[in-house]
Design an enzyme around this catalytic site. Sequence first.
Site, PDB file in Angstrom:
ATOM      1  N   ARG A 182      -9.288  -0.008   5.647  1.00 19.64           N
ATOM      2  CA  ARG A 182      -9.076   0.157   4.209  1.00 19.64           C
ATOM      3  C   ARG A 182      -9.952  -0.775   3.379  1.00 19.64           C
ATOM      4  NH1 ARG A 182      -4.848   2.994   1.961  1.00 19.64           N
ATOM      5  NH2 ARG A 182      -3.286   3.835   3.391  1.00 19.64           N
ATOM      6  N   ILE A 222       5.703  -3.638  10.556  1.00 22.24           N
ATOM      7  CA  ILE A 222       5.942  -3.201   9.186  1.00 22.24           C
ATOM      8  C   ILE A 222       5.669  -1.711   9.200  1.00 22.24           C
ATOM      9  CG2 ILE A 222       5.240  -3.373   6.770  1.00 22.24           C
ATOM     10  CD1 ILE A 222       4.607  -6.316   7.269  1.00 22.24           C
ATOM     11  N   THR A 261       0.813  -1.220   0.000  1.00 24.44           N
ATOM     12  CA  THR A 261       0.000   0.000   0.000  1.00 24.44           C
ATOM     13  C   THR A 261       0.844   1.265   0.000  1.00 24.44           C
ATOM     14  OG1 THR A 261      -1.616  -1.219   1.315  1.00 24.44           O
ATOM     15  CG2 THR A 261      -1.928   1.149   1.140  1.00 24.44           C
ATOM     16  N   LYS A 288       0.071  -9.201   9.649  1.00 27.75           N
ATOM     17  CA  LYS A 288       0.243  -7.777   9.888  1.00 27.75           C
ATOM     18  C   LYS A 288      -1.114  -7.276  10.365  1.00 27.75           C
ATOM     19  CE  LYS A 288       1.203  -3.346   7.596  1.00 27.75           C
ATOM     20  NZ  LYS A 288       1.455  -2.654   6.315  1.00 27.75           N
TER      21      LYS A 288
END
Length: 300
Positions: free
Chosen positions: A145, A211, A48, A169
């Site tokens: 999202r 991350i 992303t 994640k």
Amino acid sequence: MVYNKFKGMGIALITPFTNDGCVDFTALRRVLDYQLSNGTDFLCILATTAETPTLSAEERQQVKDIVIEKAKGKVPILMGCGGNNTAAVVEQIATGDFDGIDGILSVCPYYNKPSQEGLFQHFKAIAEAAAQRRLSVVLYNVPGRVGVNMTAETTLRLANACENIVAIKEASGNFTQIEDIIKNKPAHFDVISGDDGITFPLITLGASGVISVIGNALPKEFSRMVRLAQAGDYKGALTIHHKFSELFKLLFVDGNPAGVKAMLSSMGLIQNVLRLPLVPSRISTFEKISAIIKELNIKC
């Protein structure tokens, strides 16, 4: 049994652009050198934060090749590979170029909002295809999202059913859900923070790392926070966490990666350029970010 290679501070790598909108491969190499010499533990590419939907197939291949050229043999490389058409993702895994890639990051299907059973079957199919290519799979749960949350029950079901699904994640922000996964996960499976601002508390709960977006610009400082927290030096880690608390907010107030690109631009590493439909952060945000970078005396 496959174990997770993606521990510590990973970078959700940005894609630099020139002022005329082309991929800036010179700046990409510069950013990679900066990260690899300042404590980055692994790289997450073409996801992303990389504005991947706006990149052509040729550009994605060029970015991948440069990352491998710079990082192969130094740190593990995780590459984005997901979508809301299961058959298409499986085909991409079966036929795509994954030479030099250690694993794939696969996001929950967006827009079509599958059920929990649909999520399970989607990722099971992806894991089976990835196993044929000897690729690890990191799940990516980001309900803000994609429009659907993968529950702890579904995550744990996948972790137990597919040995090459090695981590998730987690960017749901739901501490109860995340702690449930950490508490009940199999030994080969890890939880990775998907949100810089809550990385410290998640590591205290047992997460294996992050991350990171902010790590693009502050790899030395943020990796130190992660390592201190992992070592149980919570006081030292918390000091760094608090130092960056305002930046955590500013990075996302105008969307991602607008904030971190503003930060990198203020540090002289890239041009402050994004591709539509994304646009640079507001001038007021840029000025606040630049002031904090100056105050922190960050050198690159």
